[in-house]
Enzyme design. Structure first.
Site, PDB file in Angstrom:
ATOM      1  N   SER A   1      -7.041   5.134   3.254  1.00 19.34           N
ATOM      2  CA  SER A   1      -7.631   3.663   3.147  1.00 19.34           C
ATOM      3  C   SER A   1      -8.562   3.670   4.452  1.00 19.34           C
ATOM      4  CB  SER A   1      -6.646   2.660   3.137  1.00 19.34           C
ATOM      5  OG  SER A   1      -7.097   1.509   2.890  1.00 19.34           O
TER       6      SER A   1
ATOM      7  N   GLU B   1       8.381  -1.962   6.178  1.00 21.93           N
ATOM      8  CA  GLU B   1       8.624  -2.314   4.754  1.00 21.93           C
ATOM      9  C   GLU B   1       9.708  -1.817   4.096  1.00 21.93           C
ATOM     10  OE1 GLU B   1       3.657  -1.601   3.838  1.00 21.93           O
ATOM     11  OE2 GLU B   1       5.005   0.054   4.226  1.00 21.93           O
TER      12      GLU B   1
ATOM     13  N   GLU C   1      -2.374   7.103  -3.366  1.00 23.21           N
ATOM     14  CA  GLU C   1      -3.420   6.748  -2.136  1.00 23.21           C
ATOM     15  C   GLU C   1      -3.090   7.507  -0.780  1.00 23.21           C
ATOM     16  OE1 GLU C   1      -3.633   3.240   0.917  1.00 23.21           O
ATOM     17  OE2 GLU C   1      -3.500   2.447  -1.028  1.00 23.21           O
TER      18      GLU C   1
ATOM     19  N   ARG D   1       1.638  12.039   2.849  1.00 25.50           N
ATOM     20  CA  ARG D   1       0.988  11.963   1.407  1.00 25.50           C
ATOM     21  C   ARG D   1       0.061  12.912   1.070  1.00 25.50           C
ATOM     22  NH1 ARG D   1       0.355   5.970  -0.610  1.00 25.50           N
ATOM     23  NH2 ARG D   1       2.699   5.151  -0.042  1.00 25.50           N
TER      24      ARG D   1
ATOM     25  N   ARG E   1       7.512   7.739  -1.918  1.00 24.12           N
ATOM     26  CA  ARG E   1       6.036   7.890  -1.517  1.00 24.12           C
ATOM     27  C   ARG E   1       5.989   7.078  -0.240  1.00 24.12           C
ATOM     28  NH1 ARG E   1       1.768   5.700  -5.434  1.00 24.12           N
ATOM     29  NH2 ARG E   1       2.605   7.721  -6.736  1.00 24.12           N
ATOM     30  N   HIS E   2       6.935   6.472   0.315  1.00 16.73           N
ATOM     31  CA  HIS E   2       7.067   5.477   1.345  1.00 16.73           C
ATOM     32  C   HIS E   2       8.078   5.872   2.550  1.00 16.73           C
ATOM     33  CE1 HIS E   2       5.317   2.668  -1.428  1.00 16.73           C
ATOM     34  NE2 HIS E   2       4.606   2.337  -0.468  1.00 16.73           N
TER      35      HIS E   2
ATOM     36  N   ARG F   1       6.066   1.118  10.136  1.00 14.87           N
ATOM     37  CA  ARG F   1       5.892   0.102   9.017  1.00 14.87           C
ATOM     38  C   ARG F   1       7.190  -0.353   8.607  1.00 14.87           C
ATOM     39  NH1 ARG F   1       0.565  -0.569   7.091  1.00 14.87           N
ATOM     40  NH2 ARG F   1      -0.860   0.985   7.976  1.00 14.87           N
TER      41      ARG F   1
END
Length: 417
Positions: free
Chosen positions: A343, A197, A340, A391, A203-204, A195
């Protein structure tokens, strides 16, 4: 018995030398040489440089005196390699390393029992997941990691040059899992996610790993949620029962998990947050801050693990099934103490509704022709989820940064090692 490893620590007390060797177990092997009993062995152990790669012949001592590891009665020892320069990090743990140092030298710090324990737990998480899913009728699959289109927005895709064409690294096996459900009722994949991002949070990651599941012929979204909560409970209880030594090394007490998990409607979550002074915009997904605050509130109510259900369609992917009101969807998140970790939801399996959803999201159905074709030939009602391994590890082990849960970190600033 022949055992091998690296010299972690050496200490001489009078005529006794004690050497700790980091090997295959979490706890080190403890070798004791007594000058009065075996002068040759005492001399060999006394001269071992820290970091040396060695093998020894011996048996566990009848009387275990060491509190740090398993003590061995050594018959012989052989040195295979010695460091050509001093070790760049302190491996015993007397001086805690900065996170940056741990990331850079993780491959070396794995000789330390704490670092080793973290990744032994990771291994068990993957093993437990595979065991549970195979035992419940799922087929393991492997989908492409170089793709022509993403399952989500193009802004978070890594571009790659694929001969004369432009391609992307896969964000998720989402679309391929759904295609496969047209012929295999239940599939799963343990897979990397890529990803693009631009996050620098605790947390990423830009490359992470997940357990992706898809199941067909469902009666509704609850079927998918039941699979996820039973899988997570199985994993946590598996680690609790099988990794006692690792958990003790990490100082972690892992409570036994039971199902079902609490279901919390999206609007209920908003009301809870607002009543506790947390501002949240209408119709948008929860921010990291809002998730953390909700986690604190839910933990106080006795819910460490809980679902958030009924997300508004405007904040979800095109493939989620909409409810009759056209506003809500059958999407859910699973949160673990305010983070989270998974999902998923029920997908739209009706061809005409899926084409309509693509257009409403501003996407061109022509770019998803390979995906849409699978929905023309008897696609059953289905749903699935992605469960983030790092996570899940963070919350199980109380890690403060997701980078502690991955061997080689890939984020905005790291491409090596």
């Amino acid at each position: 018995m022949r055992l091998c490893g690296w010299v972690l620590r050496s200490k001489t007390i009078g005529r006794v030398v004690i050497v700790e060797v980091s090997g295959g177990d979490v706890r080190p092997y403890v070798l004791v040489g007594k000058q009065d009993v075996n002068p040759d062995l005492y001399k060999a152990l006394s001269s071992l440089p820290l970091g040396s790669a060695v093998c020894f012949e011996g048996e566990p001592a009848k009387e275990q005196k060491s509190k740090r590891g398993t003590e061995f009665e050594v018959k012989s020892i052989k040195v295979y390699a010695e460091p050509v320069e001093p070790l760049p990090v302190e491996l015993v743990g007397k001086v805690p390393s900065l996170l940056e140092t741990r990331i850079k030298y993780r491959w070396l710090l794995l000789r330390n029992p704490v670092e080793k324990a973290i990744f032994r737990v990771r291994q068990s998480i993957v093993q437990a997941a595979r065991e549970y899913l195979l035992n419940n009728g799922f087929t393991e699959v492997h989908t492409p990691k170089i793709v022509a289109a993403g399952a989500e927005s193009g802004a978070t895709l890594f571009k790659v040059q694929y001969f004369e064409r432009e391609a992307y690294l896969s964000q998720s096996p989402q679309l391929y899992k759904q295609i496969l459900v047209s012929s295999i009722p239940r599939v799963f994949e343990i897979t990397p996610y890529f990803r693009a991002e631009k996050f620098n949070t605790v947390r990423h990651l830009n490359e992470s790993w997940g357990i992706d599941v898809e199941q067909g012929f469902i009666e509704g979204v609850e079927d998918v949620m039941n699979t996820l909560e039973n899988l997570v409970a199985y994993i946590i209880n598996y680690v609790r029962d099988r990794n006692k030594e690792e958990l003790e090394t990490l100082g972690v007490e892992l409570p036994r998990v039971s199902t079902p998990f609490k279901r919390l409607k999206f609007e209920e979550a908003l009301d809870i947050l607002r009543s506790n002074g947390v501002e949240v915009p209408e119709g948008e997904d929860l921010s990291d801050h809002a998730e953390r605050e909700l986690g604190k509130i839910m933990s106080e109510k006795g819910h460490d693990l809980y679902f958030i259900v009924g997300f508004p369609w405007q904040s979800t992917g095109f493939y989620y099934m909409r409810e009759e009101d056209g506003y809500h969807t059958r999407k859910f998140d699973l949160d673990f103490r305010g983070l989270e970790i998974a999902s998923g939801g029920q997908r739209e399996h009706r061809y005409d509704k899926l084409v309509e959803a693509l257009r409403l999201k501003g996407l061109d159905p022509a770019n998803f022709s390979f995906y849409l074709e699978a929905f023309k030939y008897g696609m059953p009602p289905h749903g699935g989820f992605g469960l983030g391994i790092e996570r899940l590890m963070m919350q199980m082990l109380g890690l403060s940064n997701i980078r502690e849960a991955v061997l080689f970190v890939r984020d905005r600033t790291r491409l090596v090692p």
